[in-house]
Design a protein around this motif. Structure first.
Motif, PDB file in Angstrom:
ATOM      1  N   GLY A 176     -10.149 -67.146 -13.338  1.00  0.00           N
ATOM      2  CA  GLY A 176      -9.962 -66.561 -14.161  1.00  0.00           C
ATOM      3  C   GLY A 176     -11.294 -66.189 -15.161  1.00  0.00           C
ATOM      4  N   VAL A 177     -11.541 -65.287 -15.976  1.00  0.00           N
ATOM      5  CA  VAL A 177     -12.611 -65.222 -16.797  1.00  0.00           C
ATOM      6  C   VAL A 177     -12.044 -65.194 -18.247  1.00  0.00           C
ATOM      7  N   HIS A 178     -12.580 -66.024 -19.097  1.00  0.00           N
ATOM      8  CA  HIS A 178     -12.486 -66.331 -20.520  1.00  0.00           C
ATOM      9  C   HIS A 178     -12.701 -65.065 -21.197  1.00  0.00           C
ATOM     10  N   PRO A 179     -12.094 -64.751 -22.415  1.00  0.00           N
ATOM     11  CA  PRO A 179     -12.321 -63.773 -23.130  1.00  0.00           C
ATOM     12  C   PRO A 179     -13.564 -63.362 -23.794  1.00  0.00           C
ATOM     13  N   ASP A 180     -14.397 -64.520 -23.813  1.00  0.00           N
ATOM     14  CA  ASP A 180     -15.650 -64.375 -24.383  1.00  0.00           C
ATOM     15  C   ASP A 180     -16.704 -63.649 -23.131  1.00  0.00           C
ATOM     16  N   GLU A 181     -16.208 -63.676 -21.987  1.00  0.00           N
ATOM     17  CA  GLU A 181     -16.901 -63.319 -20.873  1.00  0.00           C
ATOM     18  C   GLU A 181     -16.477 -61.869 -20.175  1.00  0.00           C
ATOM     19  N   VAL A 182     -15.413 -61.401 -20.684  1.00  0.00           N
ATOM     20  CA  VAL A 182     -14.886 -60.125 -19.931  1.00  0.00           C
ATOM     21  C   VAL A 182     -15.764 -59.097 -19.951  1.00  0.00           C
ATOM     22  N   GLY A 183     -16.839 -58.962 -20.560  1.00  0.00           N
ATOM     23  CA  GLY A 183     -17.591 -57.841 -20.662  1.00  0.00           C
ATOM     24  C   GLY A 183     -18.271 -57.723 -19.118  1.00  0.00           C
ATOM     25  N   SER A 184     -18.325 -58.823 -18.633  1.00  0.00           N
ATOM     26  CA  SER A 184     -18.817 -58.867 -17.079  1.00  0.00           C
ATOM     27  C   SER A 184     -17.976 -58.392 -15.875  1.00  0.00           C
ATOM     28  N   LEU A 185     -16.731 -58.344 -16.389  1.00  0.00           N
ATOM     29  CA  LEU A 185     -15.847 -57.808 -15.177  1.00  0.00           C
ATOM     30  C   LEU A 185     -16.054 -56.463 -14.992  1.00  0.00           C
ATOM     31  N   ASP A 186     -15.454 -56.000 -13.652  1.00  0.00           N
ATOM     32  CA  ASP A 186     -15.360 -54.757 -13.364  1.00  0.00           C
ATOM     33  C   ASP A 186     -14.368 -54.856 -11.996  1.00  0.00           C
ATOM     34  N   GLU A 187     -14.156 -53.705 -11.509  1.00  0.00           N
ATOM     35  CA  GLU A 187     -12.904 -53.506 -10.471  1.00  0.00           C
ATOM     36  C   GLU A 187     -13.390 -54.623  -9.275  1.00  0.00           C
ATOM     37  N   GLU A 188     -14.724 -54.504  -8.913  1.00  0.00           N
ATOM     38  CA  GLU A 188     -14.976 -55.230  -7.802  1.00  0.00           C
ATOM     39  C   GLU A 188     -15.074 -56.783  -8.082  1.00  0.00           C
ATOM     40  N   LYS A 189     -15.356 -57.190  -9.082  1.00  0.00           N
ATOM     41  CA  LYS A 189     -15.202 -58.586  -9.629  1.00  0.00           C
ATOM     42  C   LYS A 189     -13.745 -58.863  -9.748  1.00  0.00           C
ATOM     43  N   LEU A 190     -12.826 -58.109 -10.092  1.00  0.00           N
ATOM     44  CA  LEU A 190     -11.467 -58.479 -10.258  1.00  0.00           C
ATOM     45  C   LEU A 190     -11.056 -58.757  -8.636  1.00  0.00           C
ATOM     46  N   GLN A 191     -11.372 -57.999  -7.675  1.00  0.00           N
ATOM     47  CA  GLN A 191     -11.261 -58.067  -6.463  1.00  0.00           C
ATOM     48  C   GLN A 191     -11.559 -59.336  -6.022  1.00  0.00           C
ATOM     49  N   LEU A 192     -12.530 -59.733  -6.285  1.00  0.00           N
ATOM     50  CA  LEU A 192     -13.007 -61.285  -5.902  1.00  0.00           C
ATOM     51  C   LEU A 192     -12.065 -62.400  -6.315  1.00  0.00           C
ATOM     52  N   LEU A 193     -11.811 -61.894  -7.713  1.00  0.00           N
ATOM     53  CA  LEU A 193     -10.900 -63.198  -8.209  1.00  0.00           C
ATOM     54  C   LEU A 193      -9.596 -63.071  -7.533  1.00  0.00           C
ATOM     55  N   TYR A 194      -9.248 -61.939  -7.190  1.00  0.00           N
ATOM     56  CA  TYR A 194      -7.717 -61.893  -6.387  1.00  0.00           C
ATOM     57  C   TYR A 194      -7.795 -62.730  -5.139  1.00  0.00           C
TER      58      TYR A 194
END
Length: 255
Positions: free
Chosen positions: A61-79
Motif C-alpha cells: 500500500g501507499v501512505h497518504p503522504d505519497e499518493v501523488g505518485s500513484l497512477d493506474e499502472e502503479k496501482l496494477q503493480l500493487l494488485y
C-alpha cells in the motif's frame, strides 16, 4: 509469543544493523512482524524482507503522504504484489491532514481505491489516520466495513470512536504511546476496548515506549507495551500477551 503488526524495518534507521537486529527477534519471542511501506519502493523492500525472514510478512500500500505518485499502472503493480504468498495486508493507507503533503481530495481518492484493492484481493487493511479522524471513519464505514477487516494503526482518537470501529469489525493498534505518562486518551482507549480487539505494534523506528522514548524503536520493546496494557486491564502480562498474539494471527489470517 509476540506479534508486531506494524513495523518499518526497511527504513534508513536500520541500515547499519538491520540483519543483526532481526536475528534477535525469534530468540526474544517475537514470532511475527508485518513490514509496512509508505512508497512503492518501500513495498518492494518489504517483499524482500519477507522473503529473507520466515517471521516477517509484508503489507502492500501507499501512505497518504505519497499518493501523488500513484497512477493506474502503479496501482496494477500493487494488485500483483497483493497476490504474493507472504503479503498479508493492504497498508499503510489512509488520510494524513497533519503534513498535508497531498490534497485532501487526492488522499481520499487513493484511499478509496486502495480499500477497493483490499476487497478485491481479500486482504485486511492497516489504516493510517492523522488529524483526519472523522473523514477516515466515514470512508471506512462507507467503503470497507463488513468486508476484509483490519487494524486502525497508531490509534489517536477517542475511546468512543475506537468502540465505533470495533462495531465495524476492526482492531485497534497499540504501540509505545500507551506507556507515555501524558497519554491519557490512549490509556482510556485501552481501558474501553475489549482486549480481544487490541493488537500490538511498534511503528518502528518511531514511537519507542518509555523508558526508551525518543530513541530508535524496535519489536524488542513490545513487552513494555504489553505490560502497560496488562496493567490497565488488571491482568498478568502473560495473559495479555497470549490474547494479543492470537488477535494478530486472526486479523492477518495466519495459522
Amino acid at each position: 509469543m509476540i506479534f508486531d503488526t506494524h513495523a518499518h524495518y526497511n527504513e534508513k534507521a536500520f541500515d547499519t544493523d538491520r540483519d543483526e537486529l532481526l536475528t534477535q527477534m525469534e530468540p526474544a519471542g517475537i514470532a511475527g512482524i508485518v513490514n509496512m511501506g509508505a512508497t512503492i519502493q518501500d513495498v518492494y523492500d518489504s517483499q524482500e524482507l519477507a522473503a529473507r525472514y520466515p517471521f516477517v510478512y509484508a503489507a502492500v500500500g501507499v501512505h497518504p503522504d505519497e499518493v501523488g505518485s500513484l497512477d493506474e499502472e502503479k496501482l496494477q503493480l500493487l494488485y500483483e504484489l497483493c497476490g504474493r504468498e507472504k503479503t498479508v495486508a493492504v497498508g499503510e493507507i489512509g488520510l494524513d491532514y497533519y503534513w498535508d503533503k497531498e490534497s485532501h481530495e487526492m488522499q481520499k481518492k487513493w484511499f478509496v481505491r486502495q480499500l477497493q484493492m483490499a476487497k478485491d484481493t481479500g486482504l485486511p487493511v492497516n489504516i493510517h489516520s492523522r488529524d483526519a479522524a472523522q473523514d477516515t471513519f466515514d470512508i471506512m464505514k462507507a467503503e470497507h466495513a463488513g468486508t476484509t477487516g483490519g487494524i486502525i494503526h497508531c490509534f489517536s482518537s477517542s475511546a468512543q470512536m475506537a468502540l465505533e470501529y470495533i462495531k465495524l469489525g476492526y482492531y485497534i493498534g497499540v504501540g509505545g504511546v500507551v506507556t507515555f505518562k501524558n497519554a491519557r486518551v490512549m490509556k482510556e482507549v485501552v481501558a474501553a476496548v475489549p482486549l480481544e480487539n487490541l493488537v500490538t505494534e511498534t511503528d518502528c523506528p518511531y514511537l519507542a515506549p518509555a523508558p526508551h522514548r525518543g530513541k530508535r524503536n524496535s519489536s524488542l520493546y513490545i513487552p513494555l507495551v504489553i505490560e502497560a496494557i496488562a496493567q490497565i486491564k488488571g491482568i498478568e502480562p502473560r495473559e495479555a500477551e497470549e490474547v494479543l498474539y492470537e488477535n494478530a494471527l486472526r486479523v492477518y489470517r495466519l495459522k
